[in-house]
Design an enzyme around this catalytic site. Sequence first.
Site, mmCIF file in Angstrom:
data_model
loop_
_atom_site.group_PDB
_atom_site.id
_atom_site.type_symbol
_atom_site.label_atom_id
_atom_site.label_comp_id
_atom_site.label_asym_id
_atom_site.label_seq_id
_atom_site.Cartn_x
_atom_site.Cartn_y
_atom_site.Cartn_z
ATOM 1 N N ASP A 335 0.866 -1.166 0.000
ATOM 2 C CA ASP A 335 0.000 0.000 0.000
ATOM 3 C C ASP A 335 0.916 1.235 0.000
ATOM 4 O OD1 ASP A 335 -2.258 1.740 0.613
ATOM 5 O OD2 ASP A 335 -1.340 1.839 2.603
ATOM 6 N N ASP A 337 -0.018 5.040 0.807
ATOM 7 C CA ASP A 337 -0.153 6.062 1.845
ATOM 8 C C ASP A 337 -0.313 5.432 3.220
ATOM 9 O OD1 ASP A 337 -0.069 7.934 -0.207
ATOM 10 O OD2 ASP A 337 -2.240 7.803 -0.524
HETATM 11 MG MG LIG Z 1 -2.761 3.111 3.546
#
Ligand SMILES: [Mg+2]
Length: 499
Positions: A335, A337
């Site tokens: 992932d 962010d």
């Molecule tokens: Mg995230």
Amino acid sequence: MQVGNARCAVVVPTVGRPSLDALLDALAQGRGPRPVELVLVDDRPAGAPLRAERAGLPPVRVLRTGGGGPARARNLGWRSVRTEWVAFLDDDVVPDPDWYERLADDLAGLPPDVAGSQGRVRVPLPEHRRPTDWERGTAGLATSSWITADLAYRRSALAAVGGFDERFPRAFREDSDLALRVMGTGARLVRGRRRITHPVRPVDRWISVRTQAGNADDVLMRRLHGPGWRDRADAPLGRRPRHLAVSAAGAAALALAAGGRPRAALAAGLAWAAGTAEFAWARIAPGPRTRDEVTTMLATSAAIPPLATWHWLRGVVTHRRVTRWRGLPDLVLFDRDGTLVHDFPYNGDPAWVRPVDGAREALDRLRARGVRVGVVSNQSGVARGLITREQVDACTARLAELLGPFDTVQVCPHGHDDGCGCRKPAPGMVKAACDELGVDPARCVVVGDIGADVEAAAAAGASGVLVPTPVTRRAEVAAAPRRAGTLTDAVDGVLAGAW
Ligand SMILES: [Mg+2]
């Protein structure tokens, strides 16, 4: 100009022995279609770069492991190639002049359930005298099953079982172990018609003593494959039970002598001497019986039974709890962010792409082991009109500048209510990344900071690892199948097989 063999790459693990030159010369001069590339995996801890360049070789790529043994070196090699087949050659063999032609023939038309094709091995022995103990041992390679001196595997078959088990530290049993696991998936291994010559390597007189370390690897084989492993791997038991008995007699003689029982000590000592003499004669009789060979056999025949026993016991202790080998995953998706970079919600400014501590090093460690890396990122700010797709792409470009190249980048621009199949926790992006790279989702790991990341992994059939941040919901932390404190810890775990 030769027609190429686009289906295959050749992988050679090497410790830079002089025999590598003979192999490279033969591969440069051979006739037939060249494989896509020749990958030399330099397994020396240090040293000057290998000099591999020769006219006539396929394109050569050199990788370095920093040391780690042949299993790890071969794993790094096959993970780095993208061809359908990976042909392993050892660095002490000499392929026949028609090896490339026959390799192409051997692999042509193999049905999909054939996962591997073994080459034929010739061990030249002296014609004018009887072979020594070491020469006879090396000659056994010619009839061994599934030795990686010359064995081509489908890359997908290697990926399915996680490649070679790196708990085998030396060039012993790691090839049989792989063959048993590949055949355990229902695939077949066949013998091809290509040939190599495996010369007898010059050694000092203590080689037969050093090779006793393999008794520990036999214990690992039994733990992994059960008591019937020797039949399936075509590996006869040899003398270990007799070594055990001779060692026990020797130990008893010493103990009885120390305990003041000379007659019993003498009897045990005679049993030891008889066992040792029988062993020495069994090795001397078929050999050349030169003074040097007889001296070597006498000295080593006294040392081998206790050493074999010692290494076997060492294996029993070391391998008392072993688990199935999984190897490394083929792909780790991150992932973005809150996982790779600090989370600034709906960020569209590359200047605010700020990696978390250790992100670059963690990614580079995966890349160095041949594991591909990618990004799977929800960017609903696009659907909400808060940021543009161009801004997302600019941030992704900045991410690659800071963290190195990614093998795949998947972005979902949709909003929560769009009903798309890509927005995590839906599995779309994980599946798309696996499809793009030809990876089985079962060999993929997803690392993220919220429940949706690990749920997307599970929905795609991949493994999820949660690296919570202070804003991760407690229930999501509790529900995660695997957790790590930091990104670095998560990658450490993956590299250690915990995924
Ligand atoms: Mg995230």
